[in-house]
Design a protein around this motif. Structure first.
Motif, PDB file in Angstrom:
ATOM      1  N   LEU A 206      -8.323  -0.322   2.931  1.00  9.30           N
ATOM      2  CA  LEU A 206      -8.223   0.957   2.218  1.00  9.30           C
ATOM      3  C   LEU A 206      -7.295   1.909   2.961  1.00  9.30           C
ATOM      4  O   LEU A 206      -6.477   2.593   2.337  1.00  9.30           O
ATOM      5  CB  LEU A 206      -9.612   1.574   2.052  1.00  9.30           C
ATOM      6  N   GLU A 207      -7.418   1.959   4.274  1.00  8.73           N
ATOM      7  CA  GLU A 207      -6.544   2.818   5.073  1.00  8.73           C
ATOM      8  C   GLU A 207      -5.092   2.363   4.966  1.00  8.73           C
ATOM      9  O   GLU A 207      -4.189   3.191   4.817  1.00  8.73           O
ATOM     10  CB  GLU A 207      -6.986   2.771   6.529  1.00  8.73           C
ATOM     11  N   THR A 208      -4.860   1.064   5.018  1.00 14.28           N
ATOM     12  CA  THR A 208      -3.503   0.525   4.902  1.00 14.28           C
ATOM     13  C   THR A 208      -2.924   0.842   3.533  1.00 14.28           C
ATOM     14  O   THR A 208      -1.777   1.271   3.422  1.00 14.28           O
ATOM     15  CB  THR A 208      -3.500  -0.995   5.141  1.00 14.28           C
ATOM     16  N   GLY A 209      -3.714   0.633   2.480  1.00 16.70           N
ATOM     17  CA  GLY A 209      -3.253   0.914   1.124  1.00 16.70           C
ATOM     18  C   GLY A 209      -2.968   2.379   0.886  1.00 16.70           C
ATOM     19  O   GLY A 209      -2.075   2.746   0.130  1.00 16.70           O
ATOM     20  N   ARG A 210      -3.717   3.227   1.559  1.00 20.62           N
ATOM     21  CA  ARG A 210      -3.534   4.675   1.424  1.00 20.62           C
ATOM     22  C   ARG A 210      -2.200   5.113   2.042  1.00 20.62           C
ATOM     23  O   ARG A 210      -1.623   6.108   1.638  1.00 20.62           O
ATOM     24  CB  ARG A 210      -4.687   5.401   2.098  1.00 20.62           C
ATOM     25  N   ASN A 211      -1.723   4.361   3.016  1.00 21.20           N
ATOM     26  CA  ASN A 211      -0.509   4.736   3.728  1.00 21.20           C
ATOM     27  C   ASN A 211       0.754   4.258   3.031  1.00 21.20           C
ATOM     28  O   ASN A 211       1.832   4.310   3.611  1.00 21.20           O
ATOM     29  CB  ASN A 211      -0.548   4.189   5.164  1.00 21.20           C
ATOM     30  N   THR A 212       0.650   3.762   1.796  1.00 23.22           N
ATOM     31  CA  THR A 212       1.850   3.302   1.090  1.00 23.22           C
ATOM     32  C   THR A 212       2.357   4.364   0.146  1.00 23.22           C
ATOM     33  O   THR A 212       1.691   5.255  -0.258  1.00 23.22           O
ATOM     34  CB  THR A 212       1.568   2.021   0.303  1.00 23.22           C
TER      35      THR A 212
ATOM     36  N   HIS B 224      -9.600  -6.764  -3.608  1.00 19.48           N
ATOM     37  CA  HIS B 224     -10.770  -6.263  -4.333  1.00 19.48           C
ATOM     38  C   HIS B 224     -11.455  -7.372  -5.126  1.00 19.48           C
ATOM     39  O   HIS B 224     -12.690  -7.482  -5.127  1.00 19.48           O
ATOM     40  CB  HIS B 224     -10.367  -5.112  -5.260  1.00 19.48           C
ATOM     41  N   THR B 225     -10.674  -8.211  -5.792  1.00 16.69           N
ATOM     42  CA  THR B 225     -11.242  -9.338  -6.540  1.00 16.69           C
ATOM     43  C   THR B 225     -11.977 -10.279  -5.593  1.00 16.69           C
ATOM     44  O   THR B 225     -13.076 -10.747  -5.894  1.00 16.69           O
ATOM     45  CB  THR B 225     -10.127 -10.092  -7.294  1.00 16.69           C
ATOM     46  N   SER B 226     -11.397 -10.525  -4.433  1.00 20.21           N
ATOM     47  CA  SER B 226     -12.036 -11.391  -3.437  1.00 20.21           C
ATOM     48  C   SER B 226     -13.311 -10.758  -2.898  1.00 20.21           C
ATOM     49  O   SER B 226     -14.303 -11.450  -2.661  1.00 20.21           O
ATOM     50  CB  SER B 226     -11.067 -11.659  -2.280  1.00 20.21           C
ATOM     51  N   LEU B 227     -13.291  -9.455  -2.717  1.00 20.83           N
ATOM     52  CA  LEU B 227     -14.471  -8.740  -2.240  1.00 20.83           C
ATOM     53  C   LEU B 227     -15.637  -8.913  -3.215  1.00 20.83           C
ATOM     54  O   LEU B 227     -16.774  -9.163  -2.801  1.00 20.83           O
ATOM     55  CB  LEU B 227     -14.128  -7.258  -2.063  1.00 20.83           C
TER      56      LEU B 227
ATOM     57  N   PHE C 149     -15.409   2.187  -4.050  1.00 20.50           N
ATOM     58  CA  PHE C 149     -14.323   3.093  -3.684  1.00 20.50           C
ATOM     59  C   PHE C 149     -12.971   2.421  -3.880  1.00 20.50           C
ATOM     60  O   PHE C 149     -12.037   3.019  -4.399  1.00 20.50           O
ATOM     61  CB  PHE C 149     -14.505   3.565  -2.243  1.00 20.50           C
ATOM     62  N   MET C 150     -12.882   1.140  -3.486  1.00 19.85           N
ATOM     63  CA  MET C 150     -11.621   0.417  -3.661  1.00 19.85           C
ATOM     64  C   MET C 150     -11.305   0.245  -5.142  1.00 19.85           C
ATOM     65  O   MET C 150     -10.165   0.400  -5.564  1.00 19.85           O
ATOM     66  CB  MET C 150     -11.654  -0.939  -2.966  1.00 19.85           C
ATOM     67  N   GLY C 151     -12.316  -0.059  -5.946  1.00 21.20           N
ATOM     68  CA  GLY C 151     -12.111  -0.186  -7.393  1.00 21.20           C
ATOM     69  C   GLY C 151     -11.615   1.115  -8.001  1.00 21.20           C
ATOM     70  O   GLY C 151     -10.685   1.123  -8.812  1.00 21.20           O
ATOM     71  N   ALA C 152     -12.208   2.222  -7.583  1.00 23.02           N
ATOM     72  CA  ALA C 152     -11.773   3.532  -8.084  1.00 23.02           C
ATOM     73  C   ALA C 152     -10.348   3.839  -7.630  1.00 23.02           C
ATOM     74  O   ALA C 152      -9.550   4.370  -8.399  1.00 23.02           O
ATOM     75  CB  ALA C 152     -12.731   4.619  -7.594  1.00 23.02           C
ATOM     76  N   GLN C 153     -10.033   3.475  -6.395  1.00 26.27           N
ATOM     77  CA  GLN C 153      -8.682   3.712  -5.894  1.00 26.27           C
ATOM     78  C   GLN C 153      -7.665   2.895  -6.690  1.00 26.27           C
ATOM     79  O   GLN C 153      -6.580   3.381  -6.990  1.00 26.27           O
ATOM     80  CB  GLN C 153      -8.600   3.361  -4.404  1.00 26.27           C
ATOM     81  N   LEU C 154      -8.014   1.680  -7.041  1.00 22.62           N
ATOM     82  CA  LEU C 154      -7.090   0.853  -7.826  1.00 22.62           C
ATOM     83  C   LEU C 154      -6.882   1.416  -9.228  1.00 22.62           C
ATOM     84  O   LEU C 154      -5.779   1.360  -9.766  1.00 22.62           O
ATOM     85  CB  LEU C 154      -7.601  -0.593  -7.901  1.00 22.62           C
ATOM     86  N   ILE C 155      -7.931   1.975  -9.812  1.00 22.53           N
ATOM     87  CA  ILE C 155      -7.804   2.566 -11.141  1.00 22.53           C
ATOM     88  C   ILE C 155      -6.864   3.771 -11.106  1.00 22.53           C
ATOM     89  O   ILE C 155      -6.061   3.980 -12.013  1.00 22.53           O
ATOM     90  CB  ILE C 155      -9.193   2.977 -11.681  1.00 22.53           C
ATOM     91  N   GLU C 156      -6.958   4.550 -10.030  1.00 19.18           N
ATOM     92  CA  GLU C 156      -6.147   5.765  -9.901  1.00 19.18           C
ATOM     93  C   GLU C 156      -4.791   5.516  -9.254  1.00 19.18           C
ATOM     94  O   GLU C 156      -3.988   6.435  -9.130  1.00 19.18           O
ATOM     95  CB  GLU C 156      -6.918   6.803  -9.085  1.00 19.18           C
TER      96      GLU C 156
END
Length: 165
Positions: free
Chosen positions: A159-165, A54-57, A27-34
């Motif tokens: 993911l929640e934090t990144g979504r709030n930007t 994501h890379t660390s994950l 999901f994080m990878g897809a979010q980064l692509i979009e």
């Protein structure tokens, strides 16, 4: 009466965590692509820290699968630092993002990013034991499960934090 699920192998829980972990990483990878092209300095920092997370994950996953739990724990600590840093910067993005991105002034910064202080300001102090109490090793299987559980929780938070930007 005996419930068969009560005596189930803990590996089932372990597999459920792996499935959750992999789904969150996907999901994080897809979010980064979009992720849209950064329009603000805050969104630029968000993209950078989400990418590092994501890379660390993915690296943590490889280490856990290979039995390198101590190294995976070190990666978890990095992921925690990325999350706290992003949450901290997003509280005052115009000021803090510039300080974060300004590599040329790194040696002469008046403002120092201090993870424990940032954790308090971002209300993430319950995560400080991850940084303060290093893992001795992964001699017991439940320690790997604990790492997976913490990583899943932290990934959802990022993911929640990144979504709030």
């Amino acid at each position: 009466m005996y419930n068969e699920d009560d005596g189930a192998d803990p590996k089932n829980h372990y597999q459920d965590l792996w499935d959750t972990y992999e789904a969150l990483a996907g999901f994080m990878g897809a979010q980064l692509i979009e992720y849209p092209f950064p329009q603000t300095i805050g969104s630029q920092v968000s993209l950078e820290l989400l990418t590092k997370f994501h890379t660390s994950l993915l690296a943590e996953s490889l280490l856990l699968n290979s039995g390198f739990c101590h190294e995976a724990y070190c990666i978890l600590r990095l992921m925690l630092e990325y999350t706290i840093t992003l949450k901290f910067i997003l509280l005052l993005p115009e000021v803090r993002a510039v300080l974060y991105l300004d590599d040329t002034a790194a040696a002469s910064r008046l403002f120092v990013f201090d993870i424990p202080l940032m954790a308090v300001e971002t209300r993430m102090q319950e995560w400080l034991p991850v940084i303060e109490n290093p893992l001795s090793g992964c001699s017991r299987p439940y320690e790997a499960v604990d790492l997976l559980a913490k990583s899943c929780e932290l990934t959802a938070l990022m993911l929640e934090t990144g979504r709030n930007t």
